[in-house]
Design a protein around this motif. Sequence first.
Motif, mmCIF file in Angstrom:
data_model
loop_
_atom_site.group_PDB
_atom_site.id
_atom_site.type_symbol
_atom_site.label_atom_id
_atom_site.label_comp_id
_atom_site.label_asym_id
_atom_site.label_seq_id
_atom_site.Cartn_x
_atom_site.Cartn_y
_atom_site.Cartn_z
ATOM 1 N N ALA A 4 -104.619 -70.623 -2.763
ATOM 2 C CA ALA A 4 -103.325 -71.212 -3.105
ATOM 3 C C ALA A 4 -102.985 -72.343 -2.140
ATOM 4 N N TYR A 5 -103.276 -72.151 -0.865
ATOM 5 C CA TYR A 5 -103.023 -73.196 0.119
ATOM 6 C C TYR A 5 -103.895 -74.414 -0.159
ATOM 7 N N ALA A 6 -105.165 -74.195 -0.483
ATOM 8 C CA ALA A 6 -106.073 -75.306 -0.783
ATOM 9 C C ALA A 6 -105.622 -76.047 -2.039
ATOM 10 N N ARG A 7 -105.234 -75.291 -3.055
ATOM 11 C CA ARG A 7 -104.747 -75.887 -4.303
ATOM 12 C C ARG A 7 -103.512 -76.732 -4.033
ATOM 13 N N TYR A 59 -105.956 -75.427 -16.202
ATOM 14 C CA TYR A 59 -107.221 -75.516 -15.474
ATOM 15 C C TYR A 59 -107.294 -74.406 -14.417
ATOM 16 N N TRP A 60 -106.236 -74.291 -13.611
ATOM 17 C CA TRP A 60 -106.225 -73.259 -12.577
ATOM 18 C C TRP A 60 -105.865 -71.898 -13.144
ATOM 19 N N GLY A 61 -105.220 -71.862 -14.311
ATOM 20 C CA GLY A 61 -104.855 -70.589 -14.925
ATOM 21 C C GLY A 61 -103.684 -69.899 -14.249
ATOM 22 N N LEU A 62 -102.782 -70.681 -13.665
ATOM 23 C CA LEU A 62 -101.635 -70.100 -12.971
ATOM 24 C C LEU A 62 -100.564 -69.670 -13.962
ATOM 25 N N SER A 63 -99.759 -68.720 -13.551
ATOM 26 C CA SER A 63 -98.621 -68.301 -14.354
ATOM 27 C C SER A 63 -97.526 -69.372 -14.267
ATOM 28 N N VAL A 64 -96.521 -69.226 -15.106
ATOM 29 C CA VAL A 64 -95.376 -70.143 -15.068
ATOM 30 C C VAL A 64 -94.730 -70.096 -13.680
ATOM 31 N N GLU A 65 -94.562 -68.899 -13.144
ATOM 32 C CA GLU A 65 -93.909 -68.739 -11.847
ATOM 33 C C GLU A 65 -94.741 -69.343 -10.716
ATOM 34 N N GLU A 66 -96.059 -69.131 -10.737
ATOM 35 C CA GLU A 66 -96.931 -69.708 -9.706
ATOM 36 C C GLU A 66 -96.918 -71.234 -9.782
ATOM 37 N N THR A 67 -96.954 -71.764 -10.991
ATOM 38 C CA THR A 67 -96.909 -73.215 -11.176
ATOM 39 C C THR A 67 -95.596 -73.773 -10.652
ATOM 40 N N ALA A 68 -94.494 -73.109 -10.976
ATOM 41 C CA ALA A 68 -93.182 -73.546 -10.505
ATOM 42 C C ALA A 68 -93.135 -73.556 -8.977
ATOM 43 N N ALA A 69 -93.673 -72.504 -8.364
ATOM 44 C CA ALA A 69 -93.675 -72.420 -6.897
ATOM 45 C C ALA A 69 -94.527 -73.535 -6.292
ATOM 46 N N ASP A 70 -95.708 -73.778 -6.853
ATOM 47 C CA ASP A 70 -96.577 -74.830 -6.321
ATOM 48 C C ASP A 70 -95.944 -76.210 -6.437
ATOM 49 N N LEU A 71 -95.223 -76.457 -7.521
ATOM 50 C CA LEU A 71 -94.648 -77.779 -7.765
ATOM 51 C C LEU A 71 -93.228 -77.926 -7.227
ATOM 52 N N GLY A 72 -92.619 -76.803 -6.841
ATOM 53 C CA GLY A 72 -91.251 -76.863 -6.344
ATOM 54 C C GLY A 72 -90.244 -77.171 -7.446
ATOM 55 N N SER A 88 -88.360 -75.490 -11.340
ATOM 56 C CA SER A 88 -87.970 -74.215 -11.947
ATOM 57 C C SER A 88 -88.975 -73.793 -13.013
ATOM 58 N N PRO A 89 -89.048 -72.491 -13.291
ATOM 59 C CA PRO A 89 -89.909 -72.020 -14.376
ATOM 60 C C PRO A 89 -89.554 -72.649 -15.725
ATOM 61 N N GLY A 90 -88.267 -72.893 -15.953
ATOM 62 C CA GLY A 90 -87.850 -73.544 -17.196
ATOM 63 C C GLY A 90 -88.429 -74.954 -17.321
ATOM 64 N N THR A 91 -88.488 -75.666 -16.199
ATOM 65 C CA THR A 91 -89.071 -77.007 -16.209
ATOM 66 C C THR A 91 -90.565 -76.929 -16.488
ATOM 67 N N VAL A 92 -91.230 -75.938 -15.920
ATOM 68 C CA VAL A 92 -92.659 -75.745 -16.200
ATOM 69 C C VAL A 92 -92.857 -75.532 -17.695
ATOM 70 N N LYS A 93 -92.046 -74.664 -18.281
ATOM 71 C CA LYS A 93 -92.183 -74.372 -19.710
ATOM 72 C C LYS A 93 -91.922 -75.602 -20.570
ATOM 73 N N SER A 94 -90.865 -76.340 -20.263
ATOM 74 C CA SER A 94 -90.547 -77.510 -21.087
ATOM 75 C C SER A 94 -91.588 -78.611 -20.917
ATOM 76 N N GLN A 95 -92.075 -78.807 -19.681
ATOM 77 C CA GLN A 95 -93.100 -79.832 -19.470
ATOM 78 C C GLN A 95 -94.426 -79.430 -20.111
ATOM 79 N N THR A 96 -94.742 -78.150 -20.079
ATOM 80 C CA THR A 96 -95.956 -77.679 -20.741
ATOM 81 C C THR A 96 -95.863 -77.910 -22.238
ATOM 82 N N ALA A 97 -94.735 -77.548 -22.823
ATOM 83 C CA ALA A 97 -94.558 -77.729 -24.269
ATOM 84 C C ALA A 97 -94.649 -79.206 -24.649
ATOM 85 N N ALA A 98 -94.000 -80.063 -23.878
ATOM 86 C CA ALA A 98 -94.034 -81.499 -24.170
ATOM 87 C C ALA A 98 -95.450 -82.056 -24.002
#
Length: 173
Positions: free
Chosen positions: A64-67, A129-142, A144-154
């Motif tokens: 996670a740190y390397a990613r 590609y990395w196969g992260l969950s919505v929550e892990e992606t949100a944490a890595d990018l700083g 919200s999970p809602g933003t991850v979901k909307s950006q993924t859908a778009a």
Amino acid sequence: MTGEPKAGRDAEFTEFVAARRVQLYRAAYLLCGEPHRAEDIVQQALAKLYTSWRRVRRADSVEAYARRSVLNAFLDDGARGWRRREVVTAHDHDGAAAAGLSVEDADALWSALRELAPGQRRVVVLRHYWGLSVEETAADLGISPGTVKSQTAAALARLRGVLVPAETGGERT
């Protein structure tokens, strides 16, 4: 652990890099779409990882740190303001081409990824590609999970629009 032998620490770091470098490179390549820039991004990330290795290897997830280091190096690289523009095709880097795709389909995929907004591309790379969950992606990018979901859908809608042929007899336009 100040008395720890440097050779052992270096060997452990080298082992990690040997096992994960290709995946780190592929992620950087998916983020930026340029093979030389991806190499620079990975080198920056690995340099940071090496300087912090003593602390990082004791963390819950070295991966996670390397990613996160690759992602931060990509963001820092973009913030510097310089961009070298290259036309990159699947021919340019076979290692990053998706397995099982024809050269034409791989080229279409890379072109479609480059057309995504930067935030959408980051979400797609981390989620698919990395196969992260919505929550892990949100944490890595700083974000919200809602933003991850909307950006993924778009992003997926945009990719479908670019990659799925219109109702023109099945041919790409």
